[in-house]
Design an enzyme around this catalytic site. Structure first.
Site, short mmCIF file in Angstrom:
data_model
loop_
_atom_site.label_atom_id
_atom_site.label_comp_id
_atom_site.label_asym_id
_atom_site.label_seq_id
_atom_site.Cartn_x
_atom_site.Cartn_y
_atom_site.Cartn_z
N GLY A 20 3.06 -22.99 -37.13
CA GLY A 20 2.11 -23.06 -36.01
C GLY A 20 2.49 -24.17 -35.05
O GLY A 20 2.43 -24.01 -33.83
N ARG A 24 6.77 -29.13 -35.87
CA ARG A 24 7.24 -28.80 -37.22
C ARG A 24 8.45 -27.87 -37.14
O ARG A 24 9.33 -27.91 -38.00
CB ARG A 24 6.10 -28.15 -38.02
CG ARG A 24 6.26 -28.40 -39.48
CD ARG A 24 5.01 -28.06 -40.24
NE ARG A 24 3.99 -29.06 -40.11
CZ ARG A 24 2.69 -28.80 -40.06
NH1 ARG A 24 2.26 -27.55 -40.10
NH2 ARG A 24 1.81 -29.77 -39.98
N ARG A 43 6.04 -24.02 -22.21
CA ARG A 43 4.72 -24.50 -22.66
C ARG A 43 4.81 -25.46 -23.84
O ARG A 43 3.84 -25.62 -24.59
CB ARG A 43 3.80 -23.33 -23.05
CG ARG A 43 3.33 -22.55 -21.84
CD ARG A 43 2.45 -21.38 -22.23
NE ARG A 43 2.09 -20.65 -21.04
CZ ARG A 43 0.85 -20.56 -20.56
NH1 ARG A 43 -0.14 -21.15 -21.19
NH2 ARG A 43 0.61 -19.88 -19.47
N ARG A 87 5.92 -16.59 -41.60
CA ARG A 87 5.08 -17.70 -41.18
C ARG A 87 5.19 -18.81 -42.22
O ARG A 87 5.11 -18.56 -43.43
CB ARG A 87 3.63 -17.24 -41.03
CG ARG A 87 2.63 -18.36 -40.99
CD ARG A 87 1.29 -17.99 -40.42
NE ARG A 87 0.25 -18.92 -40.81
CZ ARG A 87 0.13 -20.18 -40.37
NH1 ARG A 87 1.00 -20.67 -39.50
NH2 ARG A 87 -0.86 -20.95 -40.79
N SER A 90 0.05 -24.12 -42.75
CA SER A 90 -0.84 -24.84 -43.66
C SER A 90 -2.12 -24.01 -43.84
O SER A 90 -2.40 -23.11 -43.05
CB SER A 90 -1.19 -26.22 -43.10
OG SER A 90 -1.85 -26.06 -41.86
N ASP A 204 -5.69 -28.90 -46.95
CA ASP A 204 -7.06 -29.39 -47.15
C ASP A 204 -7.78 -28.46 -48.12
O ASP A 204 -7.29 -27.37 -48.43
CB ASP A 204 -7.81 -29.50 -45.82
CG ASP A 204 -7.81 -28.22 -45.03
OD1 ASP A 204 -6.82 -27.95 -44.34
OD2 ASP A 204 -8.79 -27.46 -45.13
N ARG A 217 2.22 -34.46 -44.50
CA ARG A 217 2.35 -33.00 -44.47
C ARG A 217 3.80 -32.58 -44.40
O ARG A 217 4.21 -31.62 -45.04
CB ARG A 217 1.59 -32.42 -43.28
CG ARG A 217 0.11 -32.53 -43.50
CD ARG A 217 -0.71 -31.87 -42.44
NE ARG A 217 -2.11 -32.20 -42.67
CZ ARG A 217 -3.13 -31.61 -42.12
NH1 ARG A 217 -2.94 -30.64 -41.26
NH2 ARG A 217 -4.35 -31.97 -42.40
#
Ligand code: HPA
Length: 234
Positions: A20, A24, A43, A87, A90, A204, A217
């Site tokens: 996402g 990363r 973007r 994908r 998280s 989480d 992370r």
């Protein structure tokens, strides 16, 4: 070039990893790929192409939520001929036995709605992973020291959820975790006959409220990236 991806057709591989977070994507490309080159900056949604064990791979950020992922996955599939889309993201854990830092491999993705709902209308289509990728990812996870769970996840349209009743029902029915992208990736892959999988790291916990600080992370993400790469080229 497409509206949202500034790469030349030959700059993008047939195998795509999609985190996402665009940073990363940068970290994963610099850490795991050889000769990684930035192929998209439109973007700020960074994308990189390089090689892993001699295989060409593109790591392209998807942004958060299904509408954003849908833009990038659609353009990668229809304009760049992407064949395999994994994908790497998280999620929040929804079961006691799933712990922060564990990996979840998503067999199915339950939703209230997706950008494809307008096509499906009254049909409750069941978005599911490509079996060959799922099997290869499970096998890759077994050879490393990371607790891995395989099962259904929930793809939500909201991070700040106001429907605790729905969360309760999903926990009751064994849903492992919640994220915001996989169901639409699975819908698009089904529609265009491509292979898709979502591999997630638990960041989480919806029951214990534990969470992984953002600086930690990155490291726990490494196992997930390696599982994705091994599965893609198994
Ligand atoms: N909810 C939705 N998406 C998420 C979460 C969550 O708790 N954690 C990581 N992605």
């Amino acid at each position: 070039m497409t509206i949202h991806i500034g790469a030349k057709p030959e700059d993008i591989a047939e195998t795509i990893l999609m985190p996402g977070d665009p940073y990363r994507a940068k970290w994963a490309a610099e850490t795991f790929l050889k000769d990684a080159k930035c192929i998209n900056e439109v973007r700020g949604m960074l994308g990189f192409t390089g090689t892993w064990n001699g295989n060409r791979v593109t790591i392209q950020g998807s942004g958060m939520g299904m509408p954003s992922l849908s833009i990038y996955a659609n353009e990668l599939i229809t304009e760049y001929n992407a064949q395999t889309l994994i994908r790497i993201g998280s999620c929040g854990a929804m079961q006691e036995n799933v712990k922060v830092r564990d990996v979840i491999i998503a067999m199915t993705a339950t939703t209230l709605s997706t950008p494809s709902s307008g096509i499906f209308k009254e049909l409750n289509f069941a978005p599911c992973a490509d079996y060959s990728l799922l099997e290869a990812a499970v096998k890759a996870s077994r050879s490393r020291d990371v607790a891995t769970h395989v099962g259904g996840i929930y793809s939500s349209d909201v991070f700040y959820d106001e429907r605790p009743d729905l969360t309760d029902q999903m926990m009751r029915h064994g849903i492992l975790g919640v994220e915001m992208e996989a169901a639409e990736l699975y819908n698009l892959a089904a529609r265009h006959k491509r292979r898709a999988l979502a591999i997630l790291t638990v960041s989480d916990h919806l029951i214990t409220h534990e969470s992984l600080p953002s600086d930690q992370r990155e490291k726990t993400f490494g196992d997930m990236v390696e599982i994705a790469l091994e599965a893609a080229f198994a």
